[in-house]
Motif scaffolding. Structure first.
Motif, PDB file in Angstrom:
ATOM      1  N   SER A 132       6.206   9.015  -5.296  1.00  0.00           N
ATOM      2  CA  SER A 132       5.671   7.819  -4.608  1.00  0.00           C
ATOM      3  C   SER A 132       6.631   7.033  -3.407  1.00  0.00           C
ATOM      4  N   ALA A 133       7.869   7.713  -3.541  1.00  0.00           N
ATOM      5  CA  ALA A 133       9.046   7.181  -2.894  1.00  0.00           C
ATOM      6  C   ALA A 133       8.851   6.894  -1.257  1.00  0.00           C
ATOM      7  N   PRO A 134       8.297   7.838  -0.550  1.00  0.00           N
ATOM      8  CA  PRO A 134       8.163   7.699   0.859  1.00  0.00           C
ATOM      9  C   PRO A 134       7.019   6.879   1.141  1.00  0.00           C
ATOM     10  N   GLY A 135       5.939   6.573   0.449  1.00  0.00           N
ATOM     11  CA  GLY A 135       4.980   5.690   0.413  1.00  0.00           C
ATOM     12  C   GLY A 135       5.395   4.273   0.036  1.00  0.00           C
ATOM     13  N   THR A 136       6.212   4.331  -1.040  1.00  0.00           N
ATOM     14  CA  THR A 136       6.888   2.849  -1.274  1.00  0.00           C
ATOM     15  C   THR A 136       7.745   2.460  -0.295  1.00  0.00           C
ATOM     16  N   ARG A 137       8.632   3.126   0.541  1.00  0.00           N
ATOM     17  CA  ARG A 137       9.430   2.721   1.318  1.00  0.00           C
ATOM     18  C   ARG A 137       8.776   2.316   2.522  1.00  0.00           C
ATOM     19  N   THR A 138       7.790   3.043   2.905  1.00  0.00           N
ATOM     20  CA  THR A 138       6.967   2.519   4.120  1.00  0.00           C
ATOM     21  C   THR A 138       6.096   1.396   3.750  1.00  0.00           C
ATOM     22  N   LEU A 139       5.611   1.204   2.640  1.00  0.00           N
ATOM     23  CA  LEU A 139       4.968   0.104   2.238  1.00  0.00           C
ATOM     24  C   LEU A 139       5.824  -1.353   2.256  1.00  0.00           C
ATOM     25  N   ILE A 140       6.948  -1.338   1.727  1.00  0.00           N
ATOM     26  CA  ILE A 140       7.934  -2.197   1.794  1.00  0.00           C
ATOM     27  C   ILE A 140       8.306  -2.661   3.209  1.00  0.00           C
ATOM     28  N   ILE A 141       8.661  -1.549   4.260  1.00  0.00           N
ATOM     29  CA  ILE A 141       8.836  -1.721   5.396  1.00  0.00           C
ATOM     30  C   ILE A 141       7.582  -2.592   6.078  1.00  0.00           C
ATOM     31  N   LEU A 142       6.744  -2.142   5.960  1.00  0.00           N
ATOM     32  CA  LEU A 142       5.349  -2.727   6.486  1.00  0.00           C
ATOM     33  C   LEU A 142       5.258  -4.150   6.195  1.00  0.00           C
ATOM     34  N   LEU A 189      -3.702   1.459  10.268  1.00  0.00           N
ATOM     35  CA  LEU A 189      -3.193   2.059  11.496  1.00  0.00           C
ATOM     36  C   LEU A 189      -1.964   3.100  11.494  1.00  0.00           C
ATOM     37  N   TRP A 190      -1.075   2.621  10.558  1.00  0.00           N
ATOM     38  CA  TRP A 190       0.059   3.418  10.145  1.00  0.00           C
ATOM     39  C   TRP A 190      -0.391   4.730   9.616  1.00  0.00           C
ATOM     40  N   MET A 191      -1.386   4.537   8.612  1.00  0.00           N
ATOM     41  CA  MET A 191      -1.895   5.807   8.153  1.00  0.00           C
ATOM     42  C   MET A 191      -2.420   6.753   8.904  1.00  0.00           C
ATOM     43  N   ALA A 192      -3.156   6.329   9.855  1.00  0.00           N
ATOM     44  CA  ALA A 192      -3.959   7.095  11.001  1.00  0.00           C
ATOM     45  C   ALA A 192      -2.767   7.566  12.071  1.00  0.00           C
ATOM     46  N   ALA A 193      -1.843   6.988  12.089  1.00  0.00           N
ATOM     47  CA  ALA A 193      -0.704   7.464  12.882  1.00  0.00           C
ATOM     48  C   ALA A 193       0.210   8.638  11.918  1.00  0.00           C
ATOM     49  N   GLY A 194      -0.251   8.911  10.869  1.00  0.00           N
ATOM     50  CA  GLY A 194       0.488   9.963  10.047  1.00  0.00           C
ATOM     51  C   GLY A 194       1.325   9.472   8.881  1.00  0.00           C
ATOM     52  N   ALA A 195       1.377   8.265   8.466  1.00  0.00           N
ATOM     53  CA  ALA A 195       2.181   7.854   7.118  1.00  0.00           C
ATOM     54  C   ALA A 195       1.314   8.414   6.140  1.00  0.00           C
ATOM     55  N   LYS A 196       1.546   9.580   5.609  1.00  0.00           N
ATOM     56  CA  LYS A 196       1.073  10.251   4.581  1.00  0.00           C
ATOM     57  C   LYS A 196       1.420   9.690   3.253  1.00  0.00           C
ATOM     58  N   GLY A 197       2.784   9.380   3.199  1.00  0.00           N
ATOM     59  CA  GLY A 197       2.972   8.548   1.921  1.00  0.00           C
ATOM     60  C   GLY A 197       2.552   7.425   1.612  1.00  0.00           C
ATOM     61  N   LEU A 198       2.234   6.681   2.584  1.00  0.00           N
ATOM     62  CA  LEU A 198       1.433   5.600   2.350  1.00  0.00           C
ATOM     63  C   LEU A 198       0.127   5.680   1.980  1.00  0.00           C
ATOM     64  N   ALA A 199      -0.612   6.536   2.557  1.00  0.00           N
ATOM     65  CA  ALA A 199      -2.004   6.794   2.277  1.00  0.00           C
ATOM     66  C   ALA A 199      -2.231   7.408   0.724  1.00  0.00           C
ATOM     67  N   SER A 200      -1.125   8.115   0.394  1.00  0.00           N
ATOM     68  CA  SER A 200      -1.162   8.458  -0.929  1.00  0.00           C
ATOM     69  C   SER A 200      -1.056   7.200  -1.983  1.00  0.00           C
ATOM     70  N   LEU A 201      -0.379   6.349  -1.487  1.00  0.00           N
ATOM     71  CA  LEU A 201      -0.087   5.530  -2.304  1.00  0.00           C
ATOM     72  C   LEU A 201      -1.242   4.090  -2.463  1.00  0.00           C
ATOM     73  N   VAL A 202      -1.537   3.929  -1.246  1.00  0.00           N
ATOM     74  CA  VAL A 202      -2.700   2.870  -1.089  1.00  0.00           C
ATOM     75  C   VAL A 202      -4.073   3.292  -1.277  1.00  0.00           C
ATOM     76  N   GLY A 203      -4.404   4.378  -0.753  1.00  0.00           N
ATOM     77  CA  GLY A 203      -5.742   5.063  -0.767  1.00  0.00           C
ATOM     78  C   GLY A 203      -6.255   4.551   0.551  1.00  0.00           C
ATOM     79  N   ASN A 204      -7.845   4.446   0.241  1.00  0.00           N
ATOM     80  CA  ASN A 204      -8.704   4.121   1.239  1.00  0.00           C
ATOM     81  C   ASN A 204      -8.639   2.441   1.508  1.00  0.00           C
ATOM     82  N   LEU A 205      -8.304   1.819   2.500  1.00  0.00           N
ATOM     83  CA  LEU A 205      -8.175   0.447   2.587  1.00  0.00           C
ATOM     84  C   LEU A 205      -9.590  -0.145   3.491  1.00  0.00           C
ATOM     85  N   SER A 206     -10.607   0.688   3.615  1.00  0.00           N
ATOM     86  CA  SER A 206     -11.762   0.000   3.993  1.00  0.00           C
ATOM     87  C   SER A 206     -12.148  -1.425   3.552  1.00  0.00           C
TER      88      SER A 206
END
Length: 76
Positions: A13-23, A57-74
């Motif tokens: 989950s490291a890529p998603g965690t880094r992206t989430l922290i940055i966000l 928006l970040w996940m739609a733009a291709g942040a795959k690590g973030l998508a795998s970490l937080v799942g569906n945010l609808s």
């Protein structure tokens, strides 16, 4: 430093965690700037909603690590 343990490249989950922290930091920084320079403040609930929308928006733009970490945010 706690951040280094969370973002170690050995965890899946490291890529998603880094992206989430940055966000999160970026969202807080924008809120800080709005309060200081524009005199506009947002409630915590609206700030969280904006964070969720931005993550989508970040996940739609291709942040795959973030998508795998937080799942569906609808919102339901």
């Amino acid at each position: 430093m706690w951040f280094l343990g969370l973002t170690s490249n050995t965890t899946p989950s490291a890529p998603g965690t880094r992206t989430l922290i940055i966000l999160i930091v970026w969202t807080i920084w924008r809120e800080r700037n709005n309060r200081i320079f524009r005199g506009i403040s947002t409630t915590a609930a609206r700030l969280f909603d904006g964070l969720r929308d931005e993550a989508g928006l970040w996940m739609a733009a291709g942040a795959k690590g973030l998508a795998s970490l937080v799942g569906n945010l609808s919102r339901e």
